[in-house]
Design an enzyme around this catalytic site. Structure first.
Site, PDB file in Angstrom:
ATOM      1  N   GLY A 124     -37.684  16.096   6.303  1.00  0.00           N
ATOM      2  CA  GLY A 124     -36.466  15.283   6.192  1.00  0.00           C
ATOM      3  C   GLY A 124     -35.276  16.094   5.715  1.00  0.00           C
ATOM      4  O   GLY A 124     -34.130  15.763   6.038  1.00  0.00           O
ATOM      5  N   GLU A 130     -33.932  17.577   8.773  1.00  0.00           N
ATOM      6  CA  GLU A 130     -33.287  16.537   9.596  1.00  0.00           C
ATOM      7  C   GLU A 130     -31.930  16.120   9.019  1.00  0.00           C
ATOM      8  O   GLU A 130     -31.005  15.795   9.760  1.00  0.00           O
ATOM      9  CB  GLU A 130     -34.219  15.328   9.735  1.00  0.00           C
ATOM     10  CG  GLU A 130     -35.420  15.670  10.621  1.00  0.00           C
ATOM     11  CD  GLU A 130     -36.435  14.548  10.682  1.00  0.00           C
ATOM     12  OE1 GLU A 130     -36.954  14.164   9.607  1.00  0.00           O
ATOM     13  OE2 GLU A 130     -36.713  14.059  11.782  1.00  0.00           O
ATOM     14  N   ALA A 171     -38.823  14.647   2.928  1.00  0.00           N
ATOM     15  CA  ALA A 171     -38.930  13.318   2.329  1.00  0.00           C
ATOM     16  C   ALA A 171     -39.962  13.416   1.215  1.00  0.00           C
ATOM     17  O   ALA A 171     -40.810  14.327   1.211  1.00  0.00           O
ATOM     18  CB  ALA A 171     -39.370  12.321   3.386  1.00  0.00           C
ATOM     19  N   GLU A 199     -44.029  18.190   9.675  1.00  0.00           N
ATOM     20  CA  GLU A 199     -44.597  16.841   9.645  1.00  0.00           C
ATOM     21  C   GLU A 199     -45.973  16.701  10.304  1.00  0.00           C
ATOM     22  O   GLU A 199     -46.846  16.019   9.748  1.00  0.00           O
ATOM     23  CB  GLU A 199     -43.626  15.828  10.277  1.00  0.00           C
ATOM     24  CG  GLU A 199     -42.482  15.403   9.356  1.00  0.00           C
ATOM     25  CD  GLU A 199     -41.256  16.284   9.466  1.00  0.00           C
ATOM     26  OE1 GLU A 199     -41.381  17.430   9.931  1.00  0.00           O
ATOM     27  OE2 GLU A 199     -40.162  15.827   9.086  1.00  0.00           O
TER      28      GLU A 199
HETATM   29  N1  COA Z   1     -42.300  15.500  -1.640  1.00  0.00           N
HETATM   30  C1  COA Z   1     -42.698  15.274  -2.889  1.00  0.00           C
HETATM   31  N2  COA Z   1     -42.837  16.241  -3.801  1.00  0.00           N
HETATM   32  C2  COA Z   1     -42.536  17.493  -3.418  1.00  0.00           C
HETATM   33  C3  COA Z   1     -42.109  17.812  -2.126  1.00  0.00           C
HETATM   34  C4  COA Z   1     -41.988  16.738  -1.208  1.00  0.00           C
HETATM   35  N3  COA Z   1     -41.573  16.914   0.046  1.00  0.00           N
HETATM   36  N4  COA Z   1     -41.898  19.137  -2.049  1.00  0.00           N
HETATM   37  C5  COA Z   1     -42.181  19.638  -3.268  1.00  0.00           C
HETATM   38  N5  COA Z   1     -42.577  18.644  -4.103  1.00  0.00           N
HETATM   39  C6  COA Z   1     -42.979  18.730  -5.503  1.00  0.00           C
HETATM   40  C7  COA Z   1     -44.360  19.330  -5.655  1.00  0.00           C
HETATM   41  O1  COA Z   1     -45.344  18.341  -5.499  1.00  0.00           O
HETATM   42  C8  COA Z   1     -44.267  19.840  -7.053  1.00  0.00           C
HETATM   43  O2  COA Z   1     -44.413  18.750  -7.945  1.00  0.00           O
HETATM   44  P1  COA Z   1     -45.269  18.911  -9.326  1.00  0.00           P
HETATM   45  O3  COA Z   1     -44.537  19.966 -10.099  1.00  0.00           O
HETATM   46  O4  COA Z   1     -45.164  17.555  -9.936  1.00  0.00           O
HETATM   47  O5  COA Z   1     -46.623  19.326  -8.906  1.00  0.00           O
HETATM   48  C9  COA Z   1     -42.828  20.326  -7.177  1.00  0.00           C
HETATM   49  O6  COA Z   1     -42.120  19.631  -6.167  1.00  0.00           O
HETATM   50  C10 COA Z   1     -42.677  21.792  -6.931  1.00  0.00           C
HETATM   51  O7  COA Z   1     -43.277  22.089  -5.682  1.00  0.00           O
HETATM   52  P2  COA Z   1     -44.122  23.434  -5.437  1.00  0.00           P
HETATM   53  O8  COA Z   1     -44.878  23.221  -4.181  1.00  0.00           O
HETATM   54  O9  COA Z   1     -44.887  23.773  -6.680  1.00  0.00           O
HETATM   55  O10 COA Z   1     -42.926  24.469  -5.276  1.00  0.00           O
HETATM   56  P3  COA Z   1     -42.936  25.875  -4.524  1.00  0.00           P
HETATM   57  O11 COA Z   1     -41.623  26.487  -4.838  1.00  0.00           O
HETATM   58  O12 COA Z   1     -44.183  26.637  -4.805  1.00  0.00           O
HETATM   59  O13 COA Z   1     -42.977  25.510  -2.960  1.00  0.00           O
HETATM   60  C11 COA Z   1     -42.280  24.298  -1.002  1.00  0.00           C
HETATM   61  C12 COA Z   1     -41.868  24.903  -2.361  1.00  0.00           C
HETATM   62  C13 COA Z   1     -41.046  23.613  -0.446  1.00  0.00           C
HETATM   63  C14 COA Z   1     -42.749  25.408  -0.036  1.00  0.00           C
HETATM   64  C15 COA Z   1     -43.430  23.302  -1.186  1.00  0.00           C
HETATM   65  O14 COA Z   1     -43.107  22.451  -2.267  1.00  0.00           O
HETATM   66  C16 COA Z   1     -43.725  22.460   0.005  1.00  0.00           C
HETATM   67  O15 COA Z   1     -44.371  22.906   0.945  1.00  0.00           O
HETATM   68  N6  COA Z   1     -43.254  21.184  -0.004  1.00  0.00           N
HETATM   69  C17 COA Z   1     -43.550  20.224   1.024  1.00  0.00           C
HETATM   70  C18 COA Z   1     -42.810  20.551   2.312  1.00  0.00           C
HETATM   71  C19 COA Z   1     -43.089  19.522   3.398  1.00  0.00           C
HETATM   72  O16 COA Z   1     -44.187  19.418   3.940  1.00  0.00           O
HETATM   73  N7  COA Z   1     -42.057  18.733   3.718  1.00  0.00           N
HETATM   74  C20 COA Z   1     -42.141  17.771   4.753  1.00  0.00           C
HETATM   75  C21 COA Z   1     -42.174  16.406   4.196  1.00  0.00           C
HETATM   76  S1  COA Z   1     -41.974  15.215   5.487  1.00  0.00           S
END
Ligand code: COA
Length: 243
Positions: A103, A106, A60, A126
């Site tokens: 999400g 999910e 999400a 989460e």
């Molecule tokens: N919500 C909002 N923004 C998100 C996001 C999320 N769940 N996942 C990634 N983004 C955004 C980042 O903030 C970043 O934005 P920016 O460029 O404006 O700073 C962009 O997407 C790229 O993310 P980044 O983390 O730089 O990419 P990456 O390839 O290095 O890593 C992930 C990818 C998926 C490992 C990492 O983005 C991550 O851990 N995301 C969150 C995962 C999470 O906790 N999800 C559960 C949510 S309930």
């Protein structure tokens, strides 16, 4: 548009398309998923769900989640649309490349069939963000992989790689990225070759709680036993010349 939709006669391909945010599911994507469900409830077809740019969905949208209130939580913004997707009349295939987290995972759990690429990373981080996975993980994941494995994944917040997800039965097959969508279409082709009503009734019987069996499938079968398509398909088999 954050959800790209390609409609065909017998299937719809929906691509989560917000690559700059790793396809994070925000309110506009939830709205688009509801609109997609309306289309598929009115005109049932197999749904292939996938993500753009080597990612399924990184969860999400955390920027929106941070501001959500208790009242928002009770509305179950993601949970509601994932239930609607799960209950679509025809099968839902999740074709998962790369991250399927929170999400995003999910949403994949809400599908009927999951296939993935070797770069799959799936899980529910989460608790690390101070919340629970409340869009289906706590009840769907145990149904898919069993209580012990669901507890392992959800209580640690760890991420499974593709091989482990395959071993657990969380995904049913792995394909190289270039072959993921063709493989999903192959599954949709198989489904399309069967009788659509029989497929819908099979899905309904599969989704019925235990107490509803066997009466639910007997009633569904009663309808099919009277259908012209059943008669046509069985006659075609019996009259095959090449037997
Ligand atoms: N919500 C909002 N923004 C998100 C996001 C999320 N769940 N996942 C990634 N983004 C955004 C980042 O903030 C970043 O934005 P920016 O460029 O404006 O700073 C962009 O997407 C790229 O993310 P980044 O983390 O730089 O990419 P990456 O390839 O290095 O890593 C992930 C990818 C998926 C490992 C990492 O983005 C991550 O851990 N995301 C969150 C995962 C999470 O906790 N999800 C559960 C949510 S309930």
């Amino acid at each position: 548009m954050t959800l790209h939709i390609e409609e065909r006669d017998d299937r719809v391909v929906a691509t989560l398309d917000r690559p700059e945010k790793r396809n994070a599911i925000d309110q506009s994507m939830v709205n688009a998923l509801h609109e997609l469900c309306t289309i598929l409830e009115e005109s049932p077809r197999t749904l292939i769900l996938t993500g753009s740019d080597g990612v399924f969905a990184a969860g999400a949208d955390i920027a929106q989640l941070r501001d959500r209130t208790a009242e928002d939580a009770r509305r179950g913004i993601n949970a509601t649309v994932f239930i609607r997707i799960h209950e679509l009349p025809m099968p839902v295939i999740a074709a998962i490349d790369g991250y399927a987290l929170g999400g995003g995972a999910e949403l994949a759990y809400a599908a009927d069939i999951r296939i993935a690429t070797p770069s799959l990373r799936i899980g529910n981080p989460e608790p690390g963000l101070g919340i629970i996975a409340a869009a289906g993980a706590t009840w769907r994941l145990p149904e898919i992989v069993g209580d012990a494995r669901a507890s392992d994944l959800l209580l640690t917040g760890r991420t499974l790689d593709a091989e482990d997800a395959l071993r657990w039965g969380l995904v049913s097959a792995l394909h190289p990225a270039a072959e993921l969508l063709p493989a999903a279409h192959g599954i949709a082709d198989r489904i399309a070759a069967n009788d659509a009503l029989a497929t819908q009734h099979t899905k309904r019987a599969l989704r019925t709680p235990r107490a509803g069996h066997p009466s639910v499938e007997l009633e569904l079968q009663a309808e099919l036993f009277e259908s012209p398509e059943k008669h046509r398909r069985m006659t075609e088999f019996l009259e095959r010349k090449s037997r």
